[in-house]
Scaffold this motif. Structure first.
Motif, PDB file in Angstrom:
ATOM      1  N   GLY A   1       1.620  -6.162 -23.480  1.00 45.55           N
ATOM      2  CA  GLY A   1       1.741  -7.102 -22.371  1.00 45.55           C
ATOM      3  C   GLY A   1       2.355  -6.394 -21.186  1.00 45.55           C
ATOM      4  N   ILE A   2       1.887  -6.713 -20.004  1.00 44.13           N
ATOM      5  CA  ILE A   2       2.432  -6.134 -18.786  1.00 44.13           C
ATOM      6  C   ILE A   2       2.453  -7.228 -17.722  1.00 44.13           C
ATOM      7  CG2 ILE A   2       0.174  -5.232 -18.067  1.00 44.13           C
ATOM      8  CD1 ILE A   2       1.697  -2.865 -16.785  1.00 44.13           C
ATOM      9  N   CYS A   3       3.536  -7.299 -16.985  1.00 43.98           N
ATOM     10  CA  CYS A   3       3.629  -8.323 -15.947  1.00 43.98           C
ATOM     11  C   CYS A   3       4.467  -7.811 -14.780  1.00 43.98           C
ATOM     12  CB  CYS A   3       4.204  -9.613 -16.503  1.00 43.98           C
ATOM     13  SG  CYS A   3       5.899  -9.483 -17.056  1.00 43.98           S
ATOM     14  N   SER A   4       4.339  -8.491 -13.662  1.00 39.87           N
ATOM     15  CA  SER A   4       5.093  -8.128 -12.461  1.00 39.87           C
ATOM     16  C   SER A   4       5.350  -9.373 -11.634  1.00 39.87           C
ATOM     17  CB  SER A   4       4.309  -7.111 -11.620  1.00 39.87           C
ATOM     18  OG  SER A   4       3.252  -7.756 -10.955  1.00 39.87           O
ATOM     19  N   ASP A   5       6.200  -9.200 -10.645  1.00 39.15           N
ATOM     20  CA  ASP A   5       6.362 -10.258  -9.670  1.00 39.15           C
ATOM     21  C   ASP A   5       5.238 -10.128  -8.648  1.00 39.15           C
ATOM     22  OD1 ASP A   5       7.260  -7.875  -8.539  1.00 39.15           O
ATOM     23  OD2 ASP A   5       8.577  -8.921  -7.150  1.00 39.15           O
ATOM     24  N   LEU A   6       5.069 -11.123  -7.798  1.00 42.88           N
ATOM     25  CA  LEU A   6       4.009 -11.117  -6.789  1.00 42.88           C
ATOM     26  C   LEU A   6       4.563 -11.027  -5.370  1.00 42.88           C
ATOM     27  CD1 LEU A   6       1.657 -13.847  -8.287  1.00 42.88           C
ATOM     28  CD2 LEU A   6       1.341 -11.379  -8.336  1.00 42.88           C
ATOM     29  N   ARG A   7       5.862 -10.823  -5.243  1.00 39.62           N
ATOM     30  CA  ARG A   7       6.494 -10.825  -3.930  1.00 39.62           C
ATOM     31  C   ARG A   7       6.261  -9.507  -3.202  1.00 39.62           C
ATOM     32  NH1 ARG A   7      11.061  -8.736  -1.721  1.00 39.62           N
ATOM     33  NH2 ARG A   7      11.913  -9.874   0.030  1.00 39.62           N
ATOM     34  N   LEU A   8       5.896  -9.612  -1.936  1.00 42.38           N
ATOM     35  CA  LEU A   8       5.842  -8.468  -1.035  1.00 42.38           C
ATOM     36  C   LEU A   8       6.879  -8.714   0.039  1.00 42.38           C
ATOM     37  CD1 LEU A   8       4.607  -5.853   0.123  1.00 42.38           C
ATOM     38  CD2 LEU A   8       3.012  -7.299   1.382  1.00 42.38           C
ATOM     39  N   GLY A   9       7.832  -7.822   0.139  1.00 44.19           N
ATOM     40  CA  GLY A   9       8.891  -8.005   1.113  1.00 44.19           C
ATOM     41  C   GLY A   9       9.091  -6.781   1.970  1.00 44.19           C
ATOM     42  N   VAL A  10       9.812  -6.983   3.035  1.00 42.29           N
ATOM     43  CA  VAL A  10      10.294  -5.890   3.870  1.00 42.29           C
ATOM     44  C   VAL A  10      11.801  -6.036   3.839  1.00 42.29           C
ATOM     45  CG1 VAL A  10      10.339  -4.892   6.172  1.00 42.29           C
ATOM     46  CG2 VAL A  10       8.239  -5.892   5.293  1.00 42.29           C
ATOM     47  N   GLN A  11      12.426  -5.296   2.949  1.00 46.17           N
ATOM     48  CA  GLN A  11      13.838  -5.395   2.622  1.00 46.17           C
ATOM     49  C   GLN A  11      14.132  -6.819   2.166  1.00 46.17           C
ATOM     50  OE1 GLN A  11      15.894  -3.697   5.980  1.00 46.17           O
ATOM     51  NE2 GLN A  11      15.472  -1.632   5.271  1.00 46.17           N
ATOM     52  N   ALA A  12      14.927  -7.594   2.883  1.00 48.19           N
ATOM     53  CA  ALA A  12      15.291  -8.935   2.426  1.00 48.19           C
ATOM     54  C   ALA A  12      14.320 -10.014   2.904  1.00 48.19           C
ATOM     55  CB  ALA A  12      16.701  -9.283   2.897  1.00 48.19           C
ATOM     56  N   GLN A  13      13.368  -9.673   3.760  1.00 47.44           N
ATOM     57  CA  GLN A  13      12.422 -10.640   4.298  1.00 47.44           C
ATOM     58  C   GLN A  13      11.174 -10.696   3.428  1.00 47.44           C
ATOM     59  OE1 GLN A  13      11.098  -9.622   8.206  1.00 47.44           O
ATOM     60  NE2 GLN A  13       9.947 -11.510   8.483  1.00 47.44           N
ATOM     61  N   THR A  14      10.764 -11.892   3.041  1.00 47.63           N
ATOM     62  CA  THR A  14       9.549 -12.056   2.248  1.00 47.63           C
ATOM     63  C   THR A  14       8.352 -12.164   3.186  1.00 47.63           C
ATOM     64  OG1 THR A  14      10.737 -13.152   0.467  1.00 47.63           O
ATOM     65  CG2 THR A  14       8.369 -13.534   0.576  1.00 47.63           C
ATOM     66  N   VAL A  15       7.339 -11.340   2.922  1.00 51.38           N
ATOM     67  CA  VAL A  15       6.134 -11.320   3.747  1.00 51.38           C
ATOM     68  C   VAL A  15       5.019 -12.117   3.083  1.00 51.38           C
ATOM     69  CG1 VAL A  15       4.375  -9.819   4.764  1.00 51.38           C
ATOM     70  CG2 VAL A  15       6.755  -9.085   4.726  1.00 51.38           C
ATOM     71  N   ALA A  16       4.851 -11.938   1.767  1.00 50.51           N
ATOM     72  CA  ALA A  16       3.789 -12.636   1.040  1.00 50.51           C
ATOM     73  C   ALA A  16       4.234 -12.870  -0.397  1.00 50.51           C
ATOM     74  CB  ALA A  16       2.505 -11.814   1.065  1.00 50.51           C
ATOM     75  N   MET A  17       3.603 -13.834  -1.019  1.00 54.31           N
ATOM     76  CA  MET A  17       3.901 -14.145  -2.418  1.00 54.31           C
ATOM     77  C   MET A  17       2.664 -13.984  -3.302  1.00 54.31           C
ATOM     78  SD  MET A  17       7.088 -14.807  -2.637  1.00 54.31           S
ATOM     79  CE  MET A  17       7.249 -15.585  -4.215  1.00 54.31           C
ATOM     80  N   ASP A  18       1.703 -13.175  -2.857  1.00 53.42           N
ATOM     81  CA  ASP A  18       0.485 -12.974  -3.640  1.00 53.42           C
ATOM     82  C   ASP A  18       0.074 -11.504  -3.688  1.00 53.42           C
ATOM     83  OD1 ASP A  18      -0.246 -12.711  -1.004  1.00 53.42           O
ATOM     84  OD2 ASP A  18      -1.976 -14.040  -1.125  1.00 53.42           O
ATOM     85  N   PHE A  19       1.037 -10.605  -3.661  1.00 54.50           N
ATOM     86  CA  PHE A  19       0.759  -9.173  -3.690  1.00 54.50           C
ATOM     87  C   PHE A  19       0.772  -8.705  -5.142  1.00 54.50           C
ATOM     88  CE2 PHE A  19       1.965  -4.659  -3.318  1.00 54.50           C
ATOM     89  CZ  PHE A  19       0.954  -4.237  -2.475  1.00 54.50           C
ATOM     90  N   GLU A  20      -0.401  -8.397  -5.664  1.00 54.47           N
ATOM     91  CA  GLU A  20      -0.507  -7.994  -7.068  1.00 54.47           C
ATOM     92  C   GLU A  20      -0.054  -6.555  -7.261  1.00 54.47           C
ATOM     93  OE1 GLU A  20      -4.045  -8.956  -9.122  1.00 54.47           O
ATOM     94  OE2 GLU A  20      -4.221 -10.906  -8.144  1.00 54.47           O
ATOM     95  N   LYS A  21       0.619  -6.328  -8.371  1.00 57.88           N
ATOM     96  CA  LYS A  21       1.115  -4.997  -8.706  1.00 57.88           C
ATOM     97  C   LYS A  21       0.595  -4.513 -10.053  1.00 57.88           C
ATOM     98  CE  LYS A  21       5.352  -5.884  -6.165  1.00 57.88           C
ATOM     99  NZ  LYS A  21       5.392  -7.321  -6.037  1.00 57.88           N
TER     100      LYS A  21
END
Length: 147
Positions: A42-62
């Motif tokens: 099993g492998i999983c990740s978060d979907l958050r894309l941020g620039v330091q503390a600022q969230t840019v997107a919540m659908d960035f696959e890793k």
């Protein structure tokens, strides 16, 4: 007369001015974990894309599929995550054309290690995690750093 007095401010090593420097690997954030079980991974990740503390997107696959039984998770600098994924897709397809078979997890991990090492003086800022199943269903996990 008014006399203005200047003050000298000294900062301790633990002040915010020293802790504000961060690794480029932490700039966009991200986490990937993998686990192995009986004939499964099993492998999983978060979907958050941020620039330091600022969230840019919540659908960035890793986490990206390589084959039916092989996946790679990439964290680090977002532009390098996308570039390394595209390069690995190209190399995997080329492997399949040359060898007429799907790449094994061990061979893929070795290929990925070489890819990262050849750019050691100007590295890809990503730390991959590989999870897959071998031909006999044996789980394979691998984690690499940028060099």
């Amino acid at each position: 007369t008014i006399v203005q007095q200047s003050t000298v401010v000294k900062f301790a090593p633990h002040s915010i001015f020293y802790s504000s420097t961060m690794s480029i690997l932490q700039y966009n954030g991200g986490a990937v974990i993998a686990m192995a079980g009986d004939n499964c991974v099993g492998i999983c990740s978060d979907l958050r894309l941020g620039v330091q503390a600022q969230t840019v997107a919540m659908d960035f696959e890793k986490v990206f599929p390589v084959t039916e039984k092989l996946y790679i998770g990439l964290t680090g600098l977002a532009s390098d995550v996308l570039s390394v994924n595209q390069l690995l897709n190209f190399k995997t397809k080329l492997y399949k054309l040359r060898e007429n078979r799907e790449i094994k997890p061990e061979a893929f991990s070795a290929m990925l290690s070489s890819l990262l090492y050849e750019k050691r003086f100007g590295p890809w800022f990503t730390e991959p995690v590989v999870a897959g199943l071998g031909e006999d269903g044996k789980p394979f996990l691998s984690g690499l750093d940028l060099i």
